[in-house]
Scaffold this active site. Structure first.
Site: not given
Ligand code: NAD
Length: 497
Positions: A149, A173, A176, A226, A281, A382
């Site tokens: 997000f 994808k 959401e 994450s 991040c 985090e």
């Molecule tokens: P998230 O892991 O909750 O979601 C990321 C994606 O995974 C979304 O599209 C979500 O719909 C999907 N998802 C969530 N739960 C899922 C599950 N149980 N099974 C399958 N798919 C699932 O992350 P977020 O809260 O949207 O974003 C924040 C996180 O992203 C932080 O941890 C941040 O550090 C990380 N991030 C990392 C980078 C990088 O380059 N390393 C860049 C941006 C964000």
């Protein structure tokens, strides 16, 4: 209520699932729209469209792909503000920050306007008598992007311009929580001349993600999010035989040595700690001070924090917007409670901040802890919010050891005026992206982005040359054209030319 539908084969379609997710404006706390949450059948429609488009798109001339990328670049540039507004409305970040985000995505599109140069192979003439060897790089098929997000425009653009320019077709994808910027860009891409089916979007949750991981026609997955989900995607994607790059979470440290320019370090700590409300991040979440640096740094940090303007992202003068959801705000608040309980010194408390006229917004004020110890949850986890911790250490060596012992390895920085100390940091630190007097070391699009350790799973950093390699596979060709000398059958390995 506005409905956000999938983008499949060049049009918006509601899909066959009745499930919908809410989208909020985080500044007001009000729900503004609903997004379709894909079923397995919806995912199959998107992948089938991409699979069919691949047969033609992979043969499209490089010059045509470049021309489409040039046209797309112009459209994104001309609509930068429109994309940024959509982004602020659903994510909450300030409009200036949103414009910066679109700019960083745009740079990846600019990078691939030169794709013909980037996919050149190698050629060796006469490796043996009359034999030449050469390599070509070919697209891998239907590739998927699953994105977080916090950068709803930029992170998808880390992926799909590179994948599509190299001849693949794409299914995105997006998160959401804030899908609209990608919807807008899908239409721009179509206007730029991209054939239908080359770029598709399915919205959804775990149902959609699992269907993408398991789909036999998906060749590769790029994920950013994450760490637990990154690991899940990497393991299950690999098990399903796919190429996977999965970038995870972070805990970024900024070391301040006693000889540093303390004004520069304080500006950097506040900008990198509280920019985008800490939902980056590459945000700095721990400032590690060495020797007496803390006593000189903290008053300067506090002074800057006191002057920060927290407010709706669209309001003039706002420097820090709200968090993404009420649940996330409460989670961040819980960490501040835990920090106090565990014995850290709370220097500035952002809980319960009031923003005039926005009582229901998901705001959280800038928060500063001093005397944070590595065993406290505000250090280990985090937080992904505007909470900055200061950890005091006596020796530089201890600071390096602390960072190297951390499971994450996304970004880090050192602030010093000593070239030798900076060089030692660059050499010894076990982190993928390192800043020297630069707090958020994000490389431009002609380099690649990626951390180490629990911040990445898979071999390839994202975008840049590594992105081109991830989205293509090498084919090596050894050719000999018939000549009058036929050597007959020889079962041995050749020993000489
Ligand atoms: P998230 O892991 O909750 O979601 C990321 C994606 O995974 C979304 O599209 C979500 O719909 C999907 N998802 C969530 N739960 C899922 C599950 N149980 N099974 C399958 N798919 C699932 O992350 P977020 O809260 O949207 O974003 C924040 C996180 O992203 C932080 O941890 C941040 O550090 C990380 N991030 C990392 C980078 C990088 O380059 N390393 C860049 C941006 C964000």
């Amino acid at each position: 209520m506005q409905q956000i539908n999938h983008w499949i084969n060049g049009q918006f379609v509601p899909g066959d699932s009745q499930r919908r997710g809410p989208i909020y404006n985080p500044a007001t706390g009000q729900q503004t729209s609903e997004v379709a949450l894909a079923s397995v059948a919806d995912v199959d429609s998107a992948v089938s469209a991409a699979r069919e488009a691949f047969d033609t798109w992979r043969h499209s001339p490089l010059t045509r792909r470049q021309n489409i990328m040039f046209a797309f670049r112009e459209l994104v540039l001309n609509h930068k503000l429109d994309i940024a507004k959509l982004l602020t409305a659903e994510h909450g970040k300030t409009i200036d920050d949103a414009l910066g985000e679109v700019q960083r995505g745009l740079e990846v599109i600019e990078f691939v306007t030169n794709i013909a140069h980037l996919v050149k192979g190698e050629f060796s003439e006469q490796v043996s008598t009359g034999v030449d060897t050469y390599t070509i790089r070919q697209p891998i098929g239907v590739v998927v992007g699953i994105t977080p997000f916090n950068f709803p425009a930029m992170v998808p653009m880390w992926m799909y311009p590179v994948a599509i320019a190299t001849g693949n077709t794409f299914v995105l994808k997006p998160s959401e929580k804030d899908p609209s910027p990608s919807q807008f860009c899908a239409e721009l891409f179509q206007k730029a001349g991209l054939p239908d089916g080359v770029f598709n979007i399915v919205h959804g949750d775990k149902v959609a993600v699992d269907a993408l991981i398991e789909h036999p026609d998906v060749a590769a997955i790029s994920f950013v999010g994450s760490t637990p989900i990154a690991q899940y995607i990497h393991e299950n994607g690999a098990k399903a035989g796919k190429r996977v790059q999965a970038l995870g979470g972070a805990k970024n440290h900024m070391v301040v040595l006693p000889d540093a320019d303390m004004d520069l370090a304080a500006d950097a700590a506040v900008s990198a700690g509280f920019g985008s409300a800490g939902e980056r991040c590459m945000a700095i979440s721990v400032v590690v001070t060495v020797g007496d640096a803390a006593d000189r740094l903290i008053p300067k940090v506090q002074e800057r924090m006191d002057a920060l303007e927290v407010g709706p992202g669209m309001a003039e003068g706002s420097q820090m917007g709200p968090l993404i959801t009420a649940q996330h705000r409460d989670k961040v608040s819980g960490y501040v409670d835990a920090g106090e309980r565990e014995g850290a010194t709370l220097v500035a408390d952002g809980r319960g901040i009031a923003v005039e006229g926005h009582a229901d917004g998901f705001f959280f004020g800038p928060t500063l802890f001093d005397n944070v110890k590595p065993e406290m949850s505000i250090y280990t986890d985090e937080i992904f919010g505007p909470v900055l911790s200061v950890t005091r250490l006596e020796r530089y060596e201890d600071a390096i050891n602390l960072i190297n012992a951390n499971p994450y390895g996304n970004g880090t920085a050192v602030f010093t005026n000593d070239g030798g100390a900076a060089r030692k940091f660059q050499n010894e630190i076990e982190v993928g992206m390192v800043g020297i007097n630069v707090p958020i070391p994000v490389p431009l699009a002609f380099y690649s982005f990626g951390g180490w350790k629990a911040s990445i799973f898979g071999d390839h950093p994202i975008y840049g040359p590594e992105g081109v390699h991830f989205y293509t596979r090498q084919k090596v060709i050894i050719s000999r054209w018939p000549d009058p000398i036929h050597r007959g059958v020889d079962l041995g390995f050749p020993q000489h030319g």
